[in-house]
Enzyme design. Structure first.
Site, mmCIF file in Angstrom:
data_model
loop_
_atom_site.group_PDB
_atom_site.id
_atom_site.type_symbol
_atom_site.label_atom_id
_atom_site.label_comp_id
_atom_site.label_asym_id
_atom_site.label_seq_id
_atom_site.Cartn_x
_atom_site.Cartn_y
_atom_site.Cartn_z
ATOM 1 N N GLY A 1 47.046 31.557 31.264
ATOM 2 C CA GLY A 1 47.778 32.514 32.106
ATOM 3 C C GLY A 1 49.124 32.891 31.502
ATOM 4 N N THR B 1 50.036 35.459 29.942
ATOM 5 C CA THR B 1 50.430 36.867 30.097
ATOM 6 C C THR B 1 50.894 37.187 31.527
ATOM 7 O OG1 THR B 1 48.114 37.386 30.522
ATOM 8 C CG2 THR B 1 48.913 37.738 28.269
ATOM 9 N N GLY B 2 50.793 36.223 32.429
ATOM 10 C CA GLY B 2 51.212 36.458 33.820
ATOM 11 C C GLY B 2 52.707 36.226 34.004
ATOM 12 N N GLN B 3 53.152 36.399 35.244
ATOM 13 C CA GLN B 3 54.589 36.225 35.531
ATOM 14 C C GLN B 3 55.090 34.839 35.106
ATOM 15 O OE1 GLN B 3 57.132 36.912 39.444
ATOM 16 N NE2 GLN B 3 56.097 34.946 39.605
ATOM 17 N N LEU C 1 47.947 27.783 34.416
ATOM 18 C CA LEU C 1 48.476 28.821 35.319
ATOM 19 C C LEU C 1 47.491 29.972 35.528
ATOM 20 C CD1 LEU C 1 52.114 29.117 33.862
ATOM 21 C CD2 LEU C 1 51.177 27.429 35.436
ATOM 22 N N ALA C 2 46.431 30.044 34.740
ATOM 23 C CA ALA C 2 45.509 31.190 34.848
ATOM 24 C C ALA C 2 44.835 31.201 36.208
ATOM 25 C CB ALA C 2 44.446 31.118 33.757
ATOM 26 N N SER D 1 49.134 25.798 45.275
ATOM 27 C CA SER D 1 49.837 26.867 45.991
ATOM 28 C C SER D 1 50.112 26.512 47.454
ATOM 29 C CB SER D 1 48.966 28.126 45.948
ATOM 30 O OG SER D 1 49.405 29.064 46.894
ATOM 31 N N GLU E 1 49.706 28.459 49.679
ATOM 32 C CA GLU E 1 48.631 29.089 50.448
ATOM 33 C C GLU E 1 47.664 28.038 50.997
ATOM 34 O OE1 GLU E 1 47.433 32.466 51.174
ATOM 35 O OE2 GLU E 1 49.577 32.737 51.019
ATOM 36 N N TYR F 1 41.020 32.695 48.213
ATOM 37 C CA TYR F 1 41.960 32.245 47.172
ATOM 38 C C TYR F 1 42.460 30.842 47.507
ATOM 39 C CZ TYR F 1 46.494 31.646 44.839
ATOM 40 O OH TYR F 1 47.561 31.136 44.128
HETATM 41 P P1 NDP Z 1 49.726 36.236 37.606
HETATM 42 O O1 NDP Z 1 48.687 36.936 38.402
HETATM 43 O O2 NDP Z 1 50.966 36.975 37.235
HETATM 44 O O3 NDP Z 1 49.060 35.700 36.239
HETATM 45 C C1 NDP Z 1 47.760 35.193 36.219
HETATM 46 C C2 NDP Z 1 47.367 34.902 34.792
HETATM 47 O O4 NDP Z 1 46.032 34.391 34.772
HETATM 48 C C3 NDP Z 1 47.369 36.115 33.859
HETATM 49 O O5 NDP Z 1 47.851 35.722 32.584
HETATM 50 C C4 NDP Z 1 45.899 36.471 33.777
HETATM 51 O O6 NDP Z 1 45.540 37.144 32.589
HETATM 52 C C5 NDP Z 1 45.286 35.079 33.777
HETATM 53 N N1 NDP Z 1 43.856 35.081 34.098
HETATM 54 C C6 NDP Z 1 43.251 35.614 35.186
HETATM 55 N N2 NDP Z 1 41.920 35.431 35.123
HETATM 56 C C7 NDP Z 1 41.672 34.755 33.970
HETATM 57 C C8 NDP Z 1 40.500 34.274 33.338
HETATM 58 N N3 NDP Z 1 39.287 34.445 33.866
HETATM 59 N N4 NDP Z 1 40.622 33.623 32.157
HETATM 60 C C9 NDP Z 1 41.836 33.453 31.584
HETATM 61 N N5 NDP Z 1 42.997 33.896 32.135
HETATM 62 C C10 NDP Z 1 42.913 34.538 33.319
HETATM 63 O O7 NDP Z 1 50.086 34.898 38.396
HETATM 64 P P2 NDP Z 1 51.494 34.109 38.494
HETATM 65 O O8 NDP Z 1 52.078 34.022 37.143
HETATM 66 O O9 NDP Z 1 52.271 34.647 39.621
HETATM 67 O O10 NDP Z 1 50.993 32.675 38.969
HETATM 68 C C11 NDP Z 1 50.653 31.650 38.026
HETATM 69 C C12 NDP Z 1 49.778 30.618 38.705
HETATM 70 O O11 NDP Z 1 50.474 30.019 39.795
HETATM 71 C C13 NDP Z 1 48.494 31.168 39.306
HETATM 72 O O12 NDP Z 1 47.507 30.152 39.180
HETATM 73 C C14 NDP Z 1 48.822 31.371 40.774
HETATM 74 O O13 NDP Z 1 47.672 31.329 41.556
HETATM 75 C C15 NDP Z 1 49.737 30.195 41.004
HETATM 76 N N6 NDP Z 1 50.745 30.344 42.047
HETATM 77 C C16 NDP Z 1 51.611 31.414 42.003
HETATM 78 C C17 NDP Z 1 52.618 31.524 42.925
HETATM 79 C C18 NDP Z 1 53.566 32.677 42.917
HETATM 80 O O14 NDP Z 1 54.255 32.875 43.927
HETATM 81 N N7 NDP Z 1 53.661 33.435 41.837
HETATM 82 C C19 NDP Z 1 52.813 30.489 43.969
HETATM 83 C C20 NDP Z 1 51.875 29.392 43.882
HETATM 84 C C21 NDP Z 1 50.889 29.329 42.945
HETATM 85 P P3 NDP Z 1 45.576 38.774 32.448
HETATM 86 O O15 NDP Z 1 46.986 39.107 32.052
HETATM 87 O O16 NDP Z 1 44.570 39.019 31.401
HETATM 88 O O17 NDP Z 1 45.223 39.329 33.799
HETATM 89 P P1 GDR Z 2 50.943 36.001 49.023
HETATM 90 O O1 GDR Z 2 51.788 37.188 48.370
HETATM 91 O O2 GDR Z 2 49.716 36.485 49.679
HETATM 92 O O3 GDR Z 2 51.908 35.205 49.856
HETATM 93 O O4 GDR Z 2 50.492 35.185 47.721
HETATM 94 P P2 GDR Z 2 51.838 38.753 48.692
HETATM 95 O O5 GDR Z 2 53.136 39.218 48.112
HETATM 96 O O6 GDR Z 2 50.608 39.454 48.263
HETATM 97 O O7 GDR Z 2 51.904 38.808 50.296
HETATM 98 C C1 GDR Z 2 52.977 38.234 51.034
HETATM 99 C C2 GDR Z 2 52.885 38.663 52.484
HETATM 100 O O8 GDR Z 2 53.212 40.055 52.592
HETATM 101 C C3 GDR Z 2 52.290 40.681 53.469
HETATM 102 N N1 GDR Z 2 52.218 42.125 53.171
HETATM 103 C C4 GDR Z 2 51.765 42.680 52.040
HETATM 104 N N2 GDR Z 2 51.320 42.110 50.894
HETATM 105 C C5 GDR Z 2 50.967 42.938 49.883
HETATM 106 N N3 GDR Z 2 50.571 42.409 48.717
HETATM 107 N N4 GDR Z 2 51.006 44.307 50.003
HETATM 108 C C6 GDR Z 2 51.434 44.919 51.147
HETATM 109 O O9 GDR Z 2 51.470 46.138 51.239
HETATM 110 C C7 GDR Z 2 51.858 44.066 52.216
HETATM 111 N N5 GDR Z 2 52.341 44.296 53.446
HETATM 112 C C8 GDR Z 2 52.569 43.117 54.025
HETATM 113 C C9 GDR Z 2 50.979 39.940 53.187
HETATM 114 O O10 GDR Z 2 50.059 40.173 54.254
HETATM 115 C C10 GDR Z 2 51.484 38.513 53.105
HETATM 116 O O11 GDR Z 2 51.608 37.968 54.393
HETATM 117 C C11 GDR Z 2 51.376 34.924 46.654
HETATM 118 C C12 GDR Z 2 50.563 34.877 45.357
HETATM 119 O O12 GDR Z 2 51.452 34.803 44.265
HETATM 120 C C13 GDR Z 2 49.646 33.681 45.334
HETATM 121 O O13 GDR Z 2 49.029 33.594 44.052
HETATM 122 C C14 GDR Z 2 50.457 32.430 45.600
HETATM 123 O O14 GDR Z 2 49.644 31.289 45.605
HETATM 124 C C15 GDR Z 2 51.200 32.548 46.927
HETATM 125 O O15 GDR Z 2 52.051 33.688 46.860
HETATM 126 C C16 GDR Z 2 52.063 31.342 47.222
#
Ligand code: NDP
Ligand code: GDR
Length: 323
Positions: A8, A10-12, A80-81, A125, A127, A150
């Site tokens: 992961g 490439t993600g945040q 993290l993926a 998470s 969640e 999820y």
């Molecule tokens: P992002 O969605 O920004 O990043 C997810 C990453 O996973 C990307 O690099 C994506 O690649 C990669 N990925 C998705 N599917 C696959 C796959 N099949 N094989 C390999 N790589 C894959 O997530 P965040 O950075 O926000 O979160 C990181 C982790 O933390 C996640 O597991 C998330 O569920 C968890 N988390 C996040 C929270 C948050 O608030 N941000 C809170 C709690 C947990 P690509 O760029 O190709 O899409």
């Molecule tokens: P969440 O994040 O579901 O908490 O998961 P998200 O920002 O998608 O939603 C937060 C809350 O906002 C409400 N909401 C909306 N959400 C989105 N996306 N778009 C809308 O237009 C909108 N309007 C209201 C949602 O219903 C929700 O209640 C994130 C992800 O990063 C997960 O991968 C991670 O595990 C959890 O945070 C902790």
């Protein structure tokens, strides 16, 4: 030099963590799945794309994970993926489970078989709590009651990670992280959708921002602070699970009010409209975390507060869109 493998990357979080580890002189390997258009914008924004060694692989493909572990010879693995968007998990429940749940068994197997001494971080998470212990602050001991495919997949992965620790003596720590955001947040998540929408309205590029449930509440922190906690967990003598959160909760409406204020727009309600299509089949109403264990045992505290986070995100989107 220590080797770290990040799935992961490439993600945040992957991007911030890669930067954090590079600054600590790690050699960073990042698992990248095949896409028709590569997704390196975050690593480019942080100026580290050329410093990470990329390895091809997918969480659904055991052999590619084995190879990534064999090639990177990691002392630390950060898993993290994920398919991380809760909304999509109802529409693609099977895919979400294959990547976020079963995929975690695959990476755990790869580490067990090819780098058994490596320390392993699992991205669990908040969640997973769902609507359990309504209104209460959630800690490591709060019962789990997931409310989306999820969250259920993450719950499975969480217990599987704990089970690999108990069964095979691996060093496995799960970080139960509450929402963390940044200018590098994916555009579909509500905070970035708001910061981007506000910037567009300010610059005359849009008239309205369409959202779902404005009453839902989250404990929002800054991703840069949270990746430091991941690393801290793997520097401990013994593996443990930790809640990482700010201990404050705000509604989506609060986030809107604050974001419009940063852009100098009054009467935010004139610009925000509800659209049913952004409502979820089952909502997690409110989250607030208690990270006092991480405070005591890791010395971790959040540095960026809610107001600073909103400002950082709105200013970054104003700057991006002005270019
Ligand atoms: P992002 O969605 O920004 O990043 C997810 C990453 O996973 C990307 O690099 C994506 O690649 C990669 N990925 C998705 N599917 C696959 C796959 N099949 N094989 C390999 N790589 C894959 O997530 P965040 O950075 O926000 O979160 C990181 C982790 O933390 C996640 O597991 C998330 O569920 C968890 N988390 C996040 C929270 C948050 O608030 N941000 C809170 C709690 C947990 P690509 O760029 O190709 O899409
Ligand atoms: P969440 O994040 O579901 O908490 O998961 P998200 O920002 O998608 O939603 C937060 C809350 O906002 C409400 N909401 C909306 N959400 C989105 N996306 N778009 C809308 O237009 C909108 N309007 C209201 C949602 O219903 C929700 O209640 C994130 C992800 O990063 C997960 O991968 C991670 O595990 C959890 O945070 C902790």
């Amino acid at each position: 030099m220590k080797n770290a493998l990040i799935t992961g990357v490439t993600g945040q979080d992957g991007a911030y963590l890669a930067k954090f580890l590079l600054d600590k002189s790690y050699k960073v390997f990042g698992l990248v799945r095949r896409l028709s258009t590569p997704n390196f914008w975050r690593l480019e924004e942080l100026g580290i794309k050329d410093k990470v060694e990329f390895l091809d692989g997918d969480m659904t493909d055991q052999e590619s994970l084995n190879n990534a572990v064999k090639l990177s010879k990691p002392v630390e693995v950060y898993n993290l993926a994920a398919q991380s968007y809760v909304g999509t998990s109802w529409k693609q429940a099977v895919l979400t489970a294959e990547v976020d749940a079963v995929g975690v068994i695959k990476i755990l197997n790869a580490v067990k078989d090819f780098a058994s001494d490596a320390k392993f971080y699992q991205a669990s998470s908040s969640e997973m709590f769902g609507n359990s212990a309504k209104g209460e602050v959630k800690s490591e001991d709060t019962p789990l009651h997931p409310t989306s495919p999820y969250a259920i997949s993450k719950l499975f992965a969480h217990w599987m990670a704990v089970n690999y620790k108990d069964s095979y003596g691996m060093f496995v720590s799960c970080g139960i992280l509450f929402n963390h955001e940044s200018p590098l947040r994916g555009i579909e998540f509500v905070t970035r959708k708001i910061s981007d929408g506000v910037a567009r309205i300010k610059l005359g590029l849009a008239d309205k921002l369409y959202l779902g449930n404005l009453e839902s509440k989250r404990d929002w922190g800054f991703a840069g602070d949270y990746v430091e906690a991941m690393w801290m967990m793997l520097q401990q003598e013994d593996p443990e699970n930790f809640v990482i959160a700010t201990g404050e909760t705000h509604s989506v409406a609060d986030f809107c009010r604050e974001a419009f204020e940063v852009a100098g727009i009054e009467n935010w309600k004139d610009y925000v409209a509800k659209n049913e299509k952004f409502m979820r089949p089952s909502e997690l109403h409110a989250l607030k975390g208690d990270s006092s264990k991480a405070g005591k045992e890791l010395g971790w505290e959040p540095k960026v507060n809610f107001g600073e986070l909103v400002r950082m995100m709105v200013e970054a989107d104003l700057e991006r869109l002005s270019k």
